[in-house]
Design an enzyme around this catalytic site. Structure first.
Site, mmCIF file in Angstrom:
data_model
loop_
_atom_site.group_PDB
_atom_site.id
_atom_site.type_symbol
_atom_site.label_atom_id
_atom_site.label_comp_id
_atom_site.label_asym_id
_atom_site.label_seq_id
_atom_site.Cartn_x
_atom_site.Cartn_y
_atom_site.Cartn_z
ATOM 1 C CG PHE A 137 38.389 36.416 40.488
ATOM 2 C CD1 PHE A 137 38.525 36.901 41.777
ATOM 3 C CD2 PHE A 137 39.102 37.024 39.375
ATOM 4 C CE1 PHE A 137 39.122 38.003 41.881
ATOM 5 C CE2 PHE A 137 39.762 38.029 39.734
ATOM 6 C CZ PHE A 137 39.996 38.605 41.063
ATOM 7 C CB THR A 138 35.625 40.353 39.172
ATOM 8 O OG1 THR A 138 37.272 40.153 39.448
ATOM 9 C CG2 THR A 138 34.972 40.770 40.551
ATOM 10 N NE ARG A 395 37.082 41.299 44.917
ATOM 11 C CZ ARG A 395 37.250 42.163 43.956
ATOM 12 N NH1 ARG A 395 36.377 43.035 43.553
ATOM 13 N NH2 ARG A 395 38.444 41.981 42.970
HETATM 14 C C1 LIG Z 1 43.849 38.683 40.337
HETATM 15 C C2 LIG Z 1 43.074 37.461 39.978
HETATM 16 C C3 LIG Z 1 42.947 37.303 38.587
HETATM 17 C C4 LIG Z 1 43.204 38.108 37.347
HETATM 18 O O1 LIG Z 1 44.510 38.216 37.317
HETATM 19 P P1 LIG Z 1 45.133 39.961 36.852
HETATM 20 O O2 LIG Z 1 46.514 39.491 36.930
HETATM 21 O O3 LIG Z 1 44.393 40.788 37.817
HETATM 22 O O4 LIG Z 1 44.685 39.787 35.490
HETATM 23 C C5 LIG Z 1 42.069 35.934 38.376
HETATM 24 N N1 LIG Z 1 41.828 35.242 39.421
HETATM 25 C C6 LIG Z 1 41.848 35.672 40.876
HETATM 26 C C7 LIG Z 1 41.750 34.683 41.704
HETATM 27 C C8 LIG Z 1 42.808 36.789 40.932
HETATM 28 O O5 LIG Z 1 42.792 36.953 42.331
#
Ligand SMILES: *Cc1c(COP(=O)(O)O)cnc(C)c1O
Length: 472
Positions: A137-138, A395
């Site tokens: 995940f990013t 994505r």
């Molecule tokens: C959104 C998300 C995050 C990061 O969370 P934030 O609240 O945006 O900082 C991490 N992992 C997954 C799978 C997410 O969807």
């Protein structure tokens, strides 16, 4: 003679309809936007949906992050904020909610999910370590890399095939984990980065059998498992629906059992937990807790608020309890599937089976004539906005970014455009409008040529990159 009772529409057609387990108490008007306005707004935003103004959007499916509608109870909780700097009563309520529904021992609040990712990555990763996970995940991978680690994808191969109907496409491939352990050595593995409903694979779940087997393997080598619990409740719904032995268990019980196989979790409370801002880290080991609690005061705030106001923690504590109610989760996932079903019936290529929080349009098949370096998924997001003011998210190659070593684009197997459904916000009629717009864009696909990138920031480029339309 007695008249027979009038039949409802549903009974007439031999079906029983289902409806959302809530009614609307307050409305937020949204604006219809003319085609001229949409053209101007898209060009001004460099065809990047992250750079658009929300006021220029009609139906906003950019993300399910922080976009949920809070309940009347959560709003009442907002009024109960204890805004003391230290030891707010809302923190203790939050701590209790996480302990009782997720089952972890120690809690560190953070401003949102990435704050928690930062803490856990810095606490557990030493430079040179490897972090296996079920697809990247990013923000998660970036924090692992910034801590000196290397993320290695160990998800099953089916996850990379948009048309595979595997019921648990989020599963970890244990053979891949085993070979990695053989290759680098167990002590070089920071931890297993396990995600519930894998976002980048299309919201695909992990089975209970898989996490159980993973726990066994990790126990043999003393490796810890940390869970990205962001959409774990939705994952539990799929276990209840698809995995033998779970049909009669409540979501809350399934959640507890799953978390029991892991050593801790980080959470973006902006998703499952039904709040507009917030996050947390929860761990079972005191040494990790000590490190994280020490770091939170540097980066987030004191360890009893971590960047959240007292009122935010109260709404979050209440949201956690609402999020695990079976009726809520079913209605949430079924709304997503309603949209998916329409698109499947109309022949639009999407990732199957439909996941828990979003429809992922398969841009590679949608625009089979547009090469990946012309950003098909980004193009599709731009076209959906131009057609009906619907905001979605890329994505694919833009999100995957560049290889830090070579500077080349990373070419991910999946090139997707995500229509993410906020929780408790839109009705079935909104879903119909969205489906019809996707169909219209699909019917006009031959006329679309793709985009070129004209500005690109260094980190997480998908947030701020700008594009121009490639002409005929
Ligand atoms: C959104 C998300 C995050 C990061 O969370 P934030 O609240 O945006 O900082 C991490 N992992 C997954 C799978 C997410 O969807």
């Amino acid at each position: 003679m007695k008249q027979p009772l009038p039949q409802t529409m549903g009974q007439q057609f031999g079906r029983r309809s289902w409806a959302e387990p809530w009614k609307i108490k307050m409305v937020e008007p949204i604006r219809m936007i003319s085609q001229e306005e949409r053209k101007r707004a898209a060009a001004e935003a460099g065809y990047n949906t992250f750079l658009m103004r929300s006021e220029d959007v009609y139906i906003d499916l950019l993300t399910d992050s922080g976009t949920s509608a809070m309940s009347d109870r959560q709003w009442a909780g907002i009024m109960m904020g204890d805004e003391a700097y230290a030891g707010s009563r809302n923190f203790y309520h939050l701590e209790e909610a996480i302990q009782s529904f997720y089952g972890y021992r120690y809690i560190v609040p953070t401003h949102q999910g990435r704050g928690a990712e930062h803490l856990i990555s810095q606490a557990l990763i030493k430079p040179g370590m490897t972090i296996p996970g079920n697809m990247y995940f990013t923000t998660t991978r970036l924090h692992q890399e910034l801590a000196g680690g290397t993320f290695v994808d160990v998800i099953i191969d089916e996850a990379h095939e948009p048309s595979s109907e595997h019921p648990f496409k989020g599963n970890v491939d244990l053979d891949k984990v085993q070979s990695l352990i053989n290759e680098v050595g167990a002590e070089q593995i920071g931890y297993i980065s396990l995600a519930g409903t894998v976002n980048m694979a299309g919201g695909q779940p992990v089975s209970m059998a898989n996490v159980r087997a993973l726990r066994q393997l990790c126990d043999a080598y003393g490796i810890r498992i940390y869970l990205d619990a962001t959409r774990m409740v939705e994952n539990c719904f799929f276990i209840q629906e698809r995995e033998p032995g779970y049909a009669d268990k409540p979501i809350a019980a399934i959640l507890k059992e799953f978390c029991d196989y892991t050593d801790g979790a980080w959470m973006s409370a902006k998703k499952d937990n039904l709040v507009n801002i917030g996050g947390w880290l929860a761990v079972n080991h005191e040494d990790v807790f000590d490190l994280a609690r020490n770091m939170v005061v540097v980066y987030e705030g004191l360890h009893t608020y971590g960047g959240m106001a007292g009122r935010d923690m109260e709404a979050l504590a209440i949201g956690i309890e609402e999020a695990v109610q079976d009726d809520h989760v079913r209605s949430r996932v079924d709304q997503v599937r309603y949209l998916g079903q329409l698109l499947i019936e109309w022949g639009v290529p999407i990732v199957c089976p439909v996941g828990g929080h979003a429809i992922f349009l398969d841009a590679k098949r949608f625009y089979s004539h547009i090469p990946q370096d012309r950003f098909p998924a980004q193009t599709l997001a731009a076209e959906l906005y131009l057609d009906a003011g619907i905001r979605s998210m890329e994505r694919g190659i833009v999100s995957a970014g560049r290889d830090p070593e070579t500077g080349e684009h990373r070419y991910p197997a999946l090139e997707l455009t995500r229509l993410t459904i906020p929780r408790r916000v839109y009705t079935q009629a909104h879903m119909d409008v969205v489906a019809e717009s996707v169909k219209a864009v699909y019917d006009a696909r031959e006329e679309t040529r793709g985009l070129k990138i004209v500005y690109e920031p260094k980190y997480l480029r998908f947030f701020q990159a700008r594009f121009e339309v490639i002409g005929q």
